[in-house]
Design an enzyme around this catalytic site. Structure first.
Site, PDB file in Angstrom:
ATOM      1  N   CYS A  49     -38.439  24.638 -11.484  1.00 17.68           N
ATOM      2  CA  CYS A  49     -38.328  23.166 -11.821  1.00 17.68           C
ATOM      3  C   CYS A  49     -37.229  23.069 -12.698  1.00 17.68           C
ATOM      4  O   CYS A  49     -37.322  23.399 -14.068  1.00 17.68           O
ATOM      5  CB  CYS A  49     -39.733  22.795 -12.070  1.00 17.68           C
ATOM      6  SG  CYS A  49     -39.661  20.951 -12.595  1.00 17.68           S
ATOM      7  N   CYS A  52     -39.056  21.338 -16.029  1.00 15.39           N
ATOM      8  CA  CYS A  52     -39.807  22.013 -16.793  1.00 15.39           C
ATOM      9  C   CYS A  52     -39.675  23.495 -16.883  1.00 15.39           C
ATOM     10  O   CYS A  52     -40.364  24.246 -17.639  1.00 15.39           O
ATOM     11  CB  CYS A  52     -41.223  21.388 -16.727  1.00 15.39           C
ATOM     12  SG  CYS A  52     -42.143  22.200 -15.127  1.00 15.39           S
ATOM     13  N   CYS A  98     -43.912  18.803  -8.964  1.00 15.96           N
ATOM     14  CA  CYS A  98     -44.118  20.039  -9.506  1.00 15.96           C
ATOM     15  C   CYS A  98     -45.389  19.851 -10.301  1.00 15.96           C
ATOM     16  O   CYS A  98     -45.645  18.428 -10.955  1.00 15.96           O
ATOM     17  CB  CYS A  98     -43.159  20.261 -10.731  1.00 15.96           C
ATOM     18  SG  CYS A  98     -43.341  21.568 -11.840  1.00 15.96           S
ATOM     19  N   CYS A 101     -44.981  19.075 -14.580  1.00 13.23           N
ATOM     20  CA  CYS A 101     -44.074  18.034 -15.022  1.00 13.23           C
ATOM     21  C   CYS A 101     -44.672  16.776 -14.281  1.00 13.23           C
ATOM     22  O   CYS A 101     -43.980  15.696 -14.512  1.00 13.23           O
ATOM     23  CB  CYS A 101     -42.903  18.248 -15.581  1.00 13.23           C
ATOM     24  SG  CYS A 101     -41.752  18.680 -14.069  1.00 13.23           S
ATOM     25  N   CYS A 122     -39.184  21.145   2.020  1.00 14.46           N
ATOM     26  CA  CYS A 122     -37.676  20.807   2.153  1.00 14.46           C
ATOM     27  C   CYS A 122     -37.380  20.097   0.780  1.00 14.46           C
ATOM     28  O   CYS A 122     -37.927  19.212   0.272  1.00 14.46           O
ATOM     29  CB  CYS A 122     -37.675  19.725   3.213  1.00 14.46           C
ATOM     30  SG  CYS A 122     -36.069  19.147   3.439  1.00 14.46           S
TER      31      CYS A 122
END
Length: 136
Positions: A49, A52, A98, A101, A122
């Site tokens: 991510c 984070c 995510c 975060c 995607c």
């Protein structure tokens, strides 16, 4: 197993992310098809991510979907992502965020490779960073 969550103010996110990353991760925007830096990335490694650093996807599950966005058959760790119903833009889609975060990553569709579970995660390239596997 409780995953540590990352919470920041809007001002902090604006400061830490590029405008494009902010638009996607915090405002659920979408980068234009075929413009992302990871669409044609075939290197071995882990996608994390951009907000984070949580590990999201492994290169082993990346496939050519032809959609213009990096596509994966499954998350590296199921708990790393959360799916939510998204009814924006007059469509019913499943948003992928995510879990650590809350950043918007993209959407998951059920038109992926049948032999690998049928899902297509995607993702937006700018919502992720790529950590190449160290070569031997």
């Amino acid at each position: 197993m409780g995953m540590e969550t990352v919470e920041k103010t809007d001002a902090q996110w604006r400061e830490e992310l590029t405008p494009e990353q902010y638009q996607v991760l915090r405002k659920a925007g979408t980068e234009r098809a075929f413009t992302g830096k990871y669409v044609d990335n075939h290197a071995d490694g882990t996608y994390t991510c951009a907000g984070c650093g949580a590990e999201l996807f492994d290169s082993d599950t990346k496939f050519e979907s032809g959609s213009g966005w990096p596509s994966f058959t499954e998350p590296k760790v199921a708990e790393a992502v959360e799916v939510k119903r998204d009814v924006s833009h007059g469509m019913i889609r499943t948003e992928v965020v995510c879990r650590r975060c809350g950043g918007h990553l993209g959407h998951v569709f059920d038109d992926g490779p049948r032999d690998k579970g049928g899902l297509r995660y995607c993702m937006n390239s700018c919502a992720m960073d790529f950590q190449p596997t160290a070569s031997e």
